[in-house]
Design an enzyme around this catalytic site. Sequence first.
Site, short mmCIF file in Angstrom:
data_model
loop_
_atom_site.label_atom_id
_atom_site.label_comp_id
_atom_site.label_asym_id
_atom_site.label_seq_id
_atom_site.Cartn_x
_atom_site.Cartn_y
_atom_site.Cartn_z
CE LYS A 13 -31.40 -12.69 -35.92
NZ LYS A 13 -30.92 -13.02 -37.28
NE ARG A 88 -30.10 -6.35 -37.14
CZ ARG A 88 -31.06 -7.27 -37.25
NH1 ARG A 88 -31.78 -7.63 -36.23
NH2 ARG A 88 -31.27 -7.82 -38.41
NE ARG A 127 -37.59 -15.22 -43.29
CZ ARG A 127 -36.68 -14.53 -42.62
NH1 ARG A 127 -36.34 -14.88 -41.41
NH2 ARG A 127 -36.11 -13.50 -43.19
NE ARG A 160 -43.14 -17.17 -50.42
CZ ARG A 160 -42.36 -18.25 -50.30
NH1 ARG A 160 -41.08 -18.13 -49.99
NH2 ARG A 160 -42.84 -19.46 -50.53
NE ARG A 172 -32.46 -9.19 -44.06
CZ ARG A 172 -33.36 -10.16 -44.29
NH1 ARG A 172 -33.99 -10.22 -45.46
NH2 ARG A 172 -33.64 -11.04 -43.38
P1 AP5 Z 1 -35.40 -17.59 -39.19
O1 AP5 Z 1 -35.50 -18.28 -37.88
O2 AP5 Z 1 -36.59 -16.84 -39.68
O3 AP5 Z 1 -34.08 -16.68 -39.24
P2 AP5 Z 1 -33.71 -15.35 -38.45
O4 AP5 Z 1 -32.35 -15.55 -37.85
O5 AP5 Z 1 -34.81 -14.94 -37.55
O6 AP5 Z 1 -33.53 -14.39 -39.69
P3 AP5 Z 1 -34.12 -12.94 -40.00
O7 AP5 Z 1 -34.12 -12.79 -41.48
O8 AP5 Z 1 -35.38 -12.70 -39.27
O9 AP5 Z 1 -32.98 -12.06 -39.40
P4 AP5 Z 1 -32.69 -10.61 -39.70
O10 AP5 Z 1 -31.74 -10.35 -38.62
O11 AP5 Z 1 -32.23 -10.29 -41.05
O12 AP5 Z 1 -34.14 -9.89 -39.64
P5 AP5 Z 1 -34.86 -9.04 -38.53
O13 AP5 Z 1 -36.30 -9.29 -38.63
O14 AP5 Z 1 -34.20 -9.20 -37.22
O15 AP5 Z 1 -34.98 -18.71 -40.28
C1 AP5 Z 1 -34.88 -18.39 -41.65
C2 AP5 Z 1 -35.42 -19.56 -42.50
O16 AP5 Z 1 -34.54 -20.67 -42.37
C3 AP5 Z 1 -36.79 -20.06 -42.06
O17 AP5 Z 1 -37.56 -20.38 -43.20
C4 AP5 Z 1 -36.50 -21.33 -41.24
O18 AP5 Z 1 -37.53 -22.29 -41.37
C5 AP5 Z 1 -35.20 -21.83 -41.86
N1 AP5 Z 1 -34.31 -22.41 -40.86
C6 AP5 Z 1 -34.11 -21.99 -39.57
N2 AP5 Z 1 -33.20 -22.76 -38.94
C7 AP5 Z 1 -32.79 -23.69 -39.86
C8 AP5 Z 1 -31.86 -24.77 -39.79
N3 AP5 Z 1 -31.16 -25.06 -38.68
N4 AP5 Z 1 -31.70 -25.52 -40.92
C9 AP5 Z 1 -32.41 -25.26 -42.05
N5 AP5 Z 1 -33.32 -24.25 -42.15
C10 AP5 Z 1 -33.50 -23.46 -41.08
O19 AP5 Z 1 -34.56 -7.56 -39.03
C11 AP5 Z 1 -35.11 -7.06 -40.23
C12 AP5 Z 1 -34.68 -5.62 -40.44
O20 AP5 Z 1 -35.19 -4.80 -39.37
C13 AP5 Z 1 -33.18 -5.37 -40.44
O21 AP5 Z 1 -32.62 -5.57 -41.71
C14 AP5 Z 1 -33.12 -3.91 -40.00
O22 AP5 Z 1 -33.43 -3.03 -41.07
C15 AP5 Z 1 -34.24 -3.81 -38.98
N6 AP5 Z 1 -33.81 -4.10 -37.60
C16 AP5 Z 1 -34.23 -5.13 -36.80
N7 AP5 Z 1 -33.63 -5.10 -35.61
C17 AP5 Z 1 -32.80 -4.01 -35.65
C18 AP5 Z 1 -31.89 -3.46 -34.71
N8 AP5 Z 1 -31.68 -4.02 -33.49
N9 AP5 Z 1 -31.19 -2.36 -35.08
C19 AP5 Z 1 -31.37 -1.77 -36.28
N10 AP5 Z 1 -32.22 -2.26 -37.22
C20 AP5 Z 1 -32.92 -3.38 -36.89
MG MG Z 2 -36.17 -13.30 -37.50
#
Ligand code: AP5
Ligand code: MG
Length: 216
Positions: A13, A88, A127, A160, A172
């Site tokens: 994402k 979410r 990552r 990280r 997660r």
């Molecule tokens: P990346 O693009 O970073 O993945 P992402 O989908 O953004 O993953 P996140 O870990 O950020 O998602 P998340 O939903 O767990 O975390 P968030 O910050 O939203 O890609 C990952 C890696 O893969 C990178 O190294 C990239 O280079 C590689 N990659 C990408 N595409 C690829 C491909 N096609 N092929 C190979 N490699 C690839 O949330 C964190 C925390 O915040 C949650 O756990 C929760 O506690 C809280 N939170 C956030 N939003 C909410 C909400 N709306 N409600 C409640 N709690 C929330």
């Molecule tokens: Mg992200």
Amino acid sequence: MIIVLLGPPGAGKGTQAQRIMSSRGIVQLSTGDMLRAAVANQTEVGRKAKEFMDAGKLVTDEIVIGIIADRIEEEDCKNGFLLDGFPRTVAQAEALDDLLENKNLKVDAVIEMKVDDEALVDRITGRYTCAECNAGYHDTNLKPRVAGVCDSCGSTNFKRRADDNRETVVSRLETYHAQTAPLLPYYSGKGVLKTIDGMADIDDVTTQINEVLDAL
Ligand code: AP5
Ligand code: MG
Ligand code: ZN
């Protein structure tokens, strides 16, 4: 244009949101990034959120809905925005619909990035991001052109995430399947759900997303 990127942790994402933001000039709203900033700044929201984030659980709907409600009022959201990691839960999706309805707007497309669970753990544990400009990298999938130097800003400082360890990733993922996956039928019922293959390589995923956006 109001777009939601929906997918499990590590689906790509954030990676794709950065690309769409630079190619189409619409702002990325990542609740994860906003919450991490709040934790780093030790704000009231940050103090409340930290425990949930460290455990791989969702922060309360009340907190994230409040953050988004304020954020979409800002000037840079006038021409639309790209939501990354919000909504979410079904309650968050309903709250978003209400917020948009008050502005005579609606979600134009929800792009589901489908990725196998097995691939996600590797993506997340590998990552890292630039500490200065937040550009995203991966130990094997996406290295900087010059080792140790950010492509975008030239910084040599990287970081990280605290929740990018194997145990938290498993939690997660469980949270995603239990609380976020119900958004798929929710948006499919509204006729806005577009599913793409998130297992493809990064450039190919960008192409698929551009095809969806061009068709809107
Ligand atoms: P990346 O693009 O970073 O993945 P992402 O989908 O953004 O993953 P996140 O870990 O950020 O998602 P998340 O939903 O767990 O975390 P968030 O910050 O939203 O890609 C990952 C890696 O893969 C990178 O190294 C990239 O280079 C590689 N990659 C990408 N595409 C690829 C491909 N096609 N092929 C190979 N490699 C690839 O949330 C964190 C925390 O915040 C949650 O756990 C929760 O506690 C809280 N939170 C956030 N939003 C909410 C909400 N709306 N409600 C409640 N709690 C929330
Ligand atoms: Mg992200
Ligand atoms: Zn950088």
